[in-house]
Motif scaffolding. Structure first.
Motif, PDB file in Angstrom:
ATOM      1  N   GLU A  23      52.443  85.963  54.026  1.00 49.21           N
ATOM      2  CA  GLU A  23      53.100  85.891  52.725  1.00 49.21           C
ATOM      3  C   GLU A  23      54.559  85.455  52.876  1.00 49.21           C
ATOM      4  O   GLU A  23      55.176  85.609  53.941  1.00 49.21           O
ATOM      5  CB  GLU A  23      53.087  87.259  52.035  1.00 49.21           C
ATOM      6  CG  GLU A  23      51.723  87.856  51.788  1.00 49.21           C
ATOM      7  CD  GLU A  23      51.840  89.238  51.146  1.00 49.21           C
ATOM      8  OE1 GLU A  23      52.989  89.752  51.042  1.00 49.21           O
ATOM      9  OE2 GLU A  23      50.791  89.803  50.768  1.00 49.21           O
ATOM     10  N   VAL A  29      51.211  84.756  48.540  1.00 46.43           N
ATOM     11  CA  VAL A  29      50.269  84.569  49.647  1.00 46.43           C
ATOM     12  C   VAL A  29      50.221  83.095  50.025  1.00 46.43           C
ATOM     13  O   VAL A  29      50.026  82.215  49.176  1.00 46.43           O
ATOM     14  CB  VAL A  29      48.858  85.064  49.271  1.00 46.43           C
ATOM     15  CG1 VAL A  29      47.876  84.778  50.407  1.00 46.43           C
ATOM     16  CG2 VAL A  29      48.881  86.559  48.954  1.00 46.43           C
ATOM     17  N   ASP A 128      44.136  89.655  47.024  1.00 49.93           N
ATOM     18  CA  ASP A 128      44.960  89.958  48.191  1.00 49.93           C
ATOM     19  C   ASP A 128      44.205  90.737  49.258  1.00 49.93           C
ATOM     20  O   ASP A 128      44.622  90.778  50.419  1.00 49.93           O
ATOM     21  CB  ASP A 128      46.204  90.750  47.764  1.00 49.93           C
ATOM     22  CG  ASP A 128      47.173  89.894  46.971  1.00 49.93           C
ATOM     23  OD1 ASP A 128      46.945  88.668  46.900  1.00 49.93           O
ATOM     24  OD2 ASP A 128      48.150  90.451  46.421  1.00 49.93           O
TER      25      ASP A 128
END
Length: 563
Positions: A23, A29, A128
């Motif tokens: 990240e 991300v 995520d």
């Protein structure tokens, strides 16, 4: 389920600790990575830039916060386009500010000719936590040997969050590469993987974290003995052609040790290996004729078989292909991508005849083999005949027979049927193509009959393969056309049977009824003449048969019938 299959399923039911999510410091991300050492993460170069700070999360390790990481300029290989326009590089190593326990790391695994199903763990937009996606390795592309990945389902298309993700081979449960680029746009399907050996050619320091047999024995690498030689250009050109997959799949040659041919051979083997082919050694040969330079990935392994038994050679082959368990030759034949192997010193092996017998089975299953003998005559001459000359002559003979079959049997059979029956309108293009194929095959047969011997040499076998493919397509098209016409002929026979069976019954029902008898006979004769006409128009004949039967049964419109 096999034990290997069980391992692969279990690995996809959990999140391995080596999986990294990369990240920006603000939480955006960027991609994925693979933890190879306690403080090193492998990823794609386009995910990170040298000198910038990133945050790496390990989603399979509970309770570990994000760790700061940076990429050094000396461990960042940006994507480039080579002189041919192919993509190359796109690899980077991140250094973690705080190391993780060693048990969380994994290793890259060398696997020749990647094939079959794989999985990759990435982080698509909004997820995520990440997920597994399945794919199938299609084929290597370009001079950097990047491998194309085809998603197993439309929902498993790789997204940008998969860049840098480790690719796990289902057969071995090993990490065999990392995802690089992803096709972009609404119709995107494919992504691309850099296999382990290509990664090692760009970042050789990763060899400390790699496992699996190397493709090339040390004795067969350029510079292994410290000797240099003069390039044998004709031999180098012949080798490069074989490494490109051209010509007859088996090349039998004699290369005395410590000769210019021996140096030329090791040069070709080195340049054709994904791991050994580096910018440094390609630059050393940059002034050589381009036709002498083989492509990277031109072989799966190169073995010096001096003193080895057939079983030992087979074990080495199986290990390189990731086959665990039963490595018999027939098992290797099930691989979707055939083996390409260089075996040097066949006549110096512990059991040459047994080794050649095993290699013959592999060759019959489609393996590409470069068989190197140290001495002329004897086994080398017999191998050249049994692996190359005899099967090549047999293939040319079969090609002649196939062309004869098309021209002398299938072509006349098509003409005979077309004289008897008109085709269905929907099949006319097929029949026209089939007839054109016969004409072209007649010309091809004449050309092949007068082909000069030089065109029949092993290095020109691609010409024969092209002819074989053309003959097969034309034969299949002719068989389809004949089958379509046979359907029409069978229908004609059925209609003749119907009308022949109906006429006596119709006469009984119309006995003594003058005009009715005349009309029935007129309809019968009309249908019968249409069925006997050549070529027969089955559709019009069937309409006439239906009209006759309807009249006889009293169902014809506007007719009283014979009932």
């Amino acid at each position: 389920m096999t034990r290997t299959g069980e391992r692969a399923v279990k690995s996809r039911l959990r999140t391995p600790p080596w999986i990294a999510r990369i990240e920006e410091p603000d939480g955006q991300v960027l991609g994925a990575g693979v933890l190879l050492a306690p403080d090193r993460v492998l990823t794609a170069a386009h995910v990170v830039r040298p000198g910038r700070s990133y945050v790496v999360h390990f989603v399979g390790v509970a309770g570990v916060p994000g760790i700061a990481a940076t990429a050094g300029a000396d461990e960042h290989v940006p994507q480039r386009r080579d002189a041919f326009g192919d993509r190359s590089g796109d690899l980077a190593l991140l250094r973690l500010a705080e190391p993780l326990p060693a048990e969380h790391t994994t290793r890259l695994y060398r696997l020749a000719a990647p094939h079959g199903p794989v999985s990759m763990y990435g982080f698509p937009d909004g997820d995520d936590g990440g997920r597994w996606h399945g794919a199938t390795l299609v084929a290597a592309r370009g001079r950097d040997s990047q491998v194309q990945l085809r998603p197993q389902t439309p929902d498993e298309r790789a997204a940008p969050g998969f860049s840098g993700a480790g690719v796990v081979d289902h057969a071995t449960d090993e990490v065999i590469g990392v995802v690089l680029s992803v096709d972009e746009g609404p119709g995107s399907v494919f992504s691309y993987m850099s296999p382990t050996e290509t990664i090692l050619s760009h970042l050789p320091q990763i060899a400390a974290w790699a496992e699996g047999a190397e493709a090339v024995d040390p004795a067969l690498r350029t510079g292994a003995t410290g000797a240099t030689g003069r390039l044998d250009v004709p031999f180098a050109t012949e080798l490069a052609s074989w490494f490109r997959g051209e010509g007859w799949p088996v090349l039998v040659t004699v290369v005395p040790a410590r000769s210019h041919r021996a140096w030329t051979l090791t040069r070709a083997i080195t340049l054709a290996d994904r791991e050994l082919r580096t910018q440094q050694n390609t630059s050393a040969f940059s002034h050589d004729p381009p036709e002498t330079v083989p492509p990277a990935g031109g072989h799966d392994l190169a073995l010096d078989v001096k003193g080895m038994t057939a079983d030992q050679v087979l074990d080495r082959i199986a290990g390189r292909l990731g086959i665990r368990g039963d490595p018999r030759p027939e098992g290797l034949g099930t691989l979707r991508i055939p083996l390409a192997a260089v075996l040097v010193g066949i006549d110096q092996s512990a059991e040459p005849d047994a080794l050649l017998g095993m290699l013959d089975r592999l060759a019959r299953q489609g393996a590409r083999l470069l068989l190197v003998f140290r001495r002329r005559g004897g086994r080398a001459a017999r191998a050249a005949d049994s692996f190359v000359q005899s099967p090549l002559r047999a293939r040319w003979t079969r090609l002649h027979q196939e062309l004869d079959h098309i021209v002398d049997e299938l072509g006349p059979a098509l003409d005979e049927r077309r004289d008897r029956i008109l085709p269905d309108p929907g099949t006319r293009p097929l029949l026209d193509q089939a007839e054109a194929g016969v004409r072209r095959t007649r010309m091809l047969r004449a050309w092949v009959a007068h082909t000069p011997e030089r065109e029949r040499e092993p290095r020109r076998a691609d010409l024969m393969f092209t002819f074989e493919d053309a003959a097969e397509r034309r034969r299949q098209r002719l068989e389809q056309a004949l089958a379509a016409l046979d359907v029409r002929l069978r229908r004609r026979g059925e209609l003749l049977g119907r009308i022949t069976a109906e006429w006596p019954l119709c006469r009984e029902r119309t006995d003594g009824r003058g005009e009715t008898v005349i009309e029935a006979y007129r309809l019968y004769e009309d249908a019968l003449s249409r069925l006997r006409q050549t070529p027969c128009d089955v559709d019009r004949a069937e309409s006439a048969v239906d009209a006759f039967i309807a009249f006889c049964s009293g169902t014809a419109p506007g007719k009283e019938g014979a009932s």
